[in-house]
Design a protein around this motif. Structure first.
Motif, PDB file in Angstrom:
ATOM      1  N   ALA A  87       0.799  -1.163   0.166  1.00 53.17           N
ATOM      2  CA  ALA A  87       0.101  -0.076   0.114  1.00 53.17           C
ATOM      3  C   ALA A  87       0.932   1.240   0.150  1.00 53.17           C
ATOM      4  CB  ALA A  87      -0.897  -0.113   1.266  1.00 53.17           C
ATOM      5  N   LYS A  88       0.214   2.332  -0.533  1.00 51.59           N
ATOM      6  CA  LYS A  88       1.132   3.568  -0.629  1.00 51.59           C
ATOM      7  C   LYS A  88       0.855   4.360   0.620  1.00 51.59           C
ATOM      8  CE  LYS A  88       1.275   3.997  -5.770  1.00 51.59           C
ATOM      9  NZ  LYS A  88       1.151   4.491  -6.985  1.00 51.59           N
ATOM     10  N   ARG A  89      -0.297   3.915   1.140  1.00 51.74           N
ATOM     11  CA  ARG A  89      -0.690   4.924   2.320  1.00 51.74           C
ATOM     12  C   ARG A  89      -1.057   4.017   3.474  1.00 51.74           C
ATOM     13  NH1 ARG A  89      -4.879   9.510   0.977  1.00 51.74           N
ATOM     14  NH2 ARG A  89      -6.130   8.043   1.725  1.00 51.74           N
ATOM     15  N   ALA A  90      -0.859   4.465   4.774  1.00 46.19           N
ATOM     16  CA  ALA A  90      -1.096   4.005   5.866  1.00 46.19           C
ATOM     17  C   ALA A  90      -2.750   3.677   6.153  1.00 46.19           C
ATOM     18  CB  ALA A  90      -0.730   4.537   7.202  1.00 46.19           C
ATOM     19  N   SER A  91      -3.156   2.426   6.665  1.00 44.15           N
ATOM     20  CA  SER A  91      -4.683   2.331   6.940  1.00 44.15           C
ATOM     21  C   SER A  91      -5.076   3.380   7.848  1.00 44.15           C
ATOM     22  CB  SER A  91      -4.957   0.632   6.991  1.00 44.15           C
ATOM     23  OG  SER A  91      -4.442  -0.022   6.000  1.00 44.15           O
ATOM     24  N   VAL A  92      -4.298   3.241   8.968  1.00 43.22           N
ATOM     25  CA  VAL A  92      -4.590   3.948  10.237  1.00 43.22           C
ATOM     26  C   VAL A  92      -3.392   4.519  10.917  1.00 43.22           C
ATOM     27  CG1 VAL A  92      -4.486   1.972  11.557  1.00 43.22           C
ATOM     28  CG2 VAL A  92      -5.944   3.788  12.376  1.00 43.22           C
ATOM     29  N   VAL A  93      -3.518   5.654  11.436  1.00 44.30           N
ATOM     30  CA  VAL A  93      -2.485   6.145  12.441  1.00 44.30           C
ATOM     31  C   VAL A  93      -2.873   6.584  13.881  1.00 44.30           C
ATOM     32  CG1 VAL A  93      -0.622   8.048  12.711  1.00 44.30           C
ATOM     33  CG2 VAL A  93      -1.329   7.352  10.580  1.00 44.30           C
ATOM     34  N   LYS A  94      -2.314   5.905  14.665  1.00 50.70           N
ATOM     35  CA  LYS A  94      -2.577   5.714  16.203  1.00 50.70           C
ATOM     36  C   LYS A  94      -1.610   6.504  17.007  1.00 50.70           C
ATOM     37  CE  LYS A  94      -6.552   3.707  15.748  1.00 50.70           C
ATOM     38  NZ  LYS A  94      -7.960   4.052  16.075  1.00 50.70           N
ATOM     39  N   PRO A  95      -2.173   6.972  18.127  1.00 50.81           N
ATOM     40  CA  PRO A  95      -1.021   7.515  19.081  1.00 50.81           C
ATOM     41  C   PRO A  95      -0.015   6.550  19.693  1.00 50.81           C
ATOM     42  CG  PRO A  95      -3.113   7.723  19.930  1.00 50.81           C
ATOM     43  CD  PRO A  95      -3.251   7.200  18.502  1.00 50.81           C
ATOM     44  N   THR A  96      -0.292   5.399  19.876  1.00 48.52           N
ATOM     45  CA  THR A  96       0.492   4.245  20.549  1.00 48.52           C
ATOM     46  C   THR A  96       0.739   3.193  19.668  1.00 48.52           C
ATOM     47  OG1 THR A  96      -1.219   2.996  21.471  1.00 48.52           O
ATOM     48  CG2 THR A  96      -0.230   5.119  22.890  1.00 48.52           C
ATOM     49  N   GLN A  97       1.770   2.432  19.852  1.00 44.85           N
ATOM     50  CA  GLN A  97       2.287   1.110  18.908  1.00 44.85           C
ATOM     51  C   GLN A  97       1.041   0.308  19.252  1.00 44.85           C
ATOM     52  OE1 GLN A  97       5.763  -1.087  20.012  1.00 44.85           O
ATOM     53  NE2 GLN A  97       6.100  -1.347  17.801  1.00 44.85           N
ATOM     54  N   ALA A  98       0.567  -0.013  20.773  1.00 46.36           N
ATOM     55  CA  ALA A  98      -0.440  -0.950  21.075  1.00 46.36           C
ATOM     56  C   ALA A  98      -1.662  -0.789  20.261  1.00 46.36           C
ATOM     57  CB  ALA A  98      -0.705  -1.115  22.491  1.00 46.36           C
ATOM     58  N   ALA A  99      -2.169   0.674  19.948  1.00 49.47           N
ATOM     59  CA  ALA A  99      -3.331   0.946  19.419  1.00 49.47           C
ATOM     60  C   ALA A  99      -3.129   0.546  17.947  1.00 49.47           C
ATOM     61  CB  ALA A  99      -3.853   2.252  19.594  1.00 49.47           C
ATOM     62  N   ALA A 100      -2.346   0.624  17.183  1.00 49.70           N
ATOM     63  CA  ALA A 100      -2.026   0.649  16.075  1.00 49.70           C
ATOM     64  C   ALA A 100      -2.014  -0.971  15.549  1.00 49.70           C
ATOM     65  CB  ALA A 100      -0.546   1.234  15.452  1.00 49.70           C
ATOM     66  N   GLU A 101      -1.477  -1.739  16.535  1.00 44.40           N
ATOM     67  CA  GLU A 101      -1.222  -3.208  16.560  1.00 44.40           C
ATOM     68  C   GLU A 101      -2.620  -3.891  16.735  1.00 44.40           C
ATOM     69  OE1 GLU A 101       0.760  -6.873  18.840  1.00 44.40           O
ATOM     70  OE2 GLU A 101       1.448  -4.936  19.276  1.00 44.40           O
ATOM     71  N   LYS A 102      -3.500  -3.062  17.579  1.00 41.50           N
ATOM     72  CA  LYS A 102      -5.073  -3.627  17.888  1.00 41.50           C
ATOM     73  C   LYS A 102      -5.741  -3.264  16.253  1.00 41.50           C
ATOM     74  CE  LYS A 102      -8.943  -3.395  20.763  1.00 41.50           C
ATOM     75  NZ  LYS A 102      -9.239  -2.697  21.925  1.00 41.50           N
ATOM     76  N   ALA A 103      -5.427  -2.395  15.795  1.00 42.01           N
ATOM     77  CA  ALA A 103      -6.190  -1.738  14.475  1.00 42.01           C
ATOM     78  C   ALA A 103      -5.821  -2.788  13.371  1.00 42.01           C
ATOM     79  CB  ALA A 103      -5.908  -0.353  14.400  1.00 42.01           C
ATOM     80  N   ALA A 104      -4.406  -3.103  13.338  1.00 39.79           N
ATOM     81  CA  ALA A 104      -4.003  -3.811  12.373  1.00 39.79           C
ATOM     82  C   ALA A 104      -4.598  -5.145  12.262  1.00 39.79           C
ATOM     83  CB  ALA A 104      -2.298  -4.088  12.357  1.00 39.79           C
ATOM     84  N   LYS A 105      -4.510  -5.826  13.561  1.00 38.50           N
ATOM     85  CA  LYS A 105      -5.032  -7.246  13.739  1.00 38.50           C
ATOM     86  C   LYS A 105      -6.471  -7.536  13.313  1.00 38.50           C
ATOM     87  CE  LYS A 105      -1.429  -8.781  17.001  1.00 38.50           C
ATOM     88  NZ  LYS A 105      -1.478  -8.976  18.499  1.00 38.50           N
ATOM     89  N   ALA A 106      -7.294  -6.276  13.798  1.00 38.37           N
ATOM     90  CA  ALA A 106      -8.638  -6.253  13.291  1.00 38.37           C
ATOM     91  C   ALA A 106      -8.958  -6.179  12.047  1.00 38.37           C
ATOM     92  CB  ALA A 106      -9.401  -4.934  14.168  1.00 38.37           C
ATOM     93  N   SER A 107      -8.134  -5.132  11.297  1.00 38.67           N
ATOM     94  CA  SER A 107      -8.160  -5.256   9.740  1.00 38.67           C
ATOM     95  C   SER A 107      -7.758  -6.652   9.086  1.00 38.67           C
ATOM     96  CB  SER A 107      -7.335  -4.283   9.143  1.00 38.67           C
ATOM     97  OG  SER A 107      -7.214  -3.876   7.942  1.00 38.67           O
ATOM     98  N   VAL A 108      -6.779  -7.285   9.280  1.00 42.11           N
ATOM     99  CA  VAL A 108      -6.296  -8.400   9.017  1.00 42.11           C
ATOM    100  C   VAL A 108      -7.509  -9.653   9.137  1.00 42.11           C
ATOM    101  CG1 VAL A 108      -4.432 -10.247   9.013  1.00 42.11           C
ATOM    102  CG2 VAL A 108      -3.933  -8.062   9.023  1.00 42.11           C
ATOM    103  N   LYS A 109      -8.071  -9.562  10.295  1.00 39.98           N
ATOM    104  CA  LYS A 109      -8.895 -10.585  10.687  1.00 39.98           C
ATOM    105  C   LYS A 109     -10.086 -10.384   9.776  1.00 39.98           C
ATOM    106  CE  LYS A 109     -11.478 -12.587  14.386  1.00 39.98           C
ATOM    107  NZ  LYS A 109     -11.124 -13.491  15.298  1.00 39.98           N
TER     108      LYS A 109
END
Length: 87
Positions: free
Chosen positions: A29-51
């Protein structure tokens, strides 16, 4: 450059965002799917998207940019699941 694997899921990377915070970005991807203030929040969003996409891998990078952890999100096939003691 990798891409979505034929509708069977995708891989995402959690990395430090240039403007601050952490981003979750699909491989190729050229752009990020989501930007979050913490690594944990970005990881949680990434896992939800992959699921939602049908499973795959989430690779978490450290501040230095190197991969420090990788998690398989169901229904992905984790060849090392017997050794994954973190999650």
């Amino acid at each position: 450059m990798a891409s979505k694997s034929g509708g069977k899921g995708r891989n995402m990377h959690v990395t430090k965002a240039p403007g601050g915070g952490w981003r979750a970005k699909a491989e190729g991807a050229k752009r990020a799917s989501v930007v979050k203030p913490t690594q944990a929040a970005a990881e949680k969003a990434a896992k939800a998207s992959v699921k939602r996409a049908g499973g795959g891998e989430v690779r978490i990078h450290g501040v230095d940019g190197r991969i420090r952890d990788s998690d398989t999100v169901a229904p992905g096939n984790d060849p090392r699941s017997s050794r994954d003691t973190k999650h």
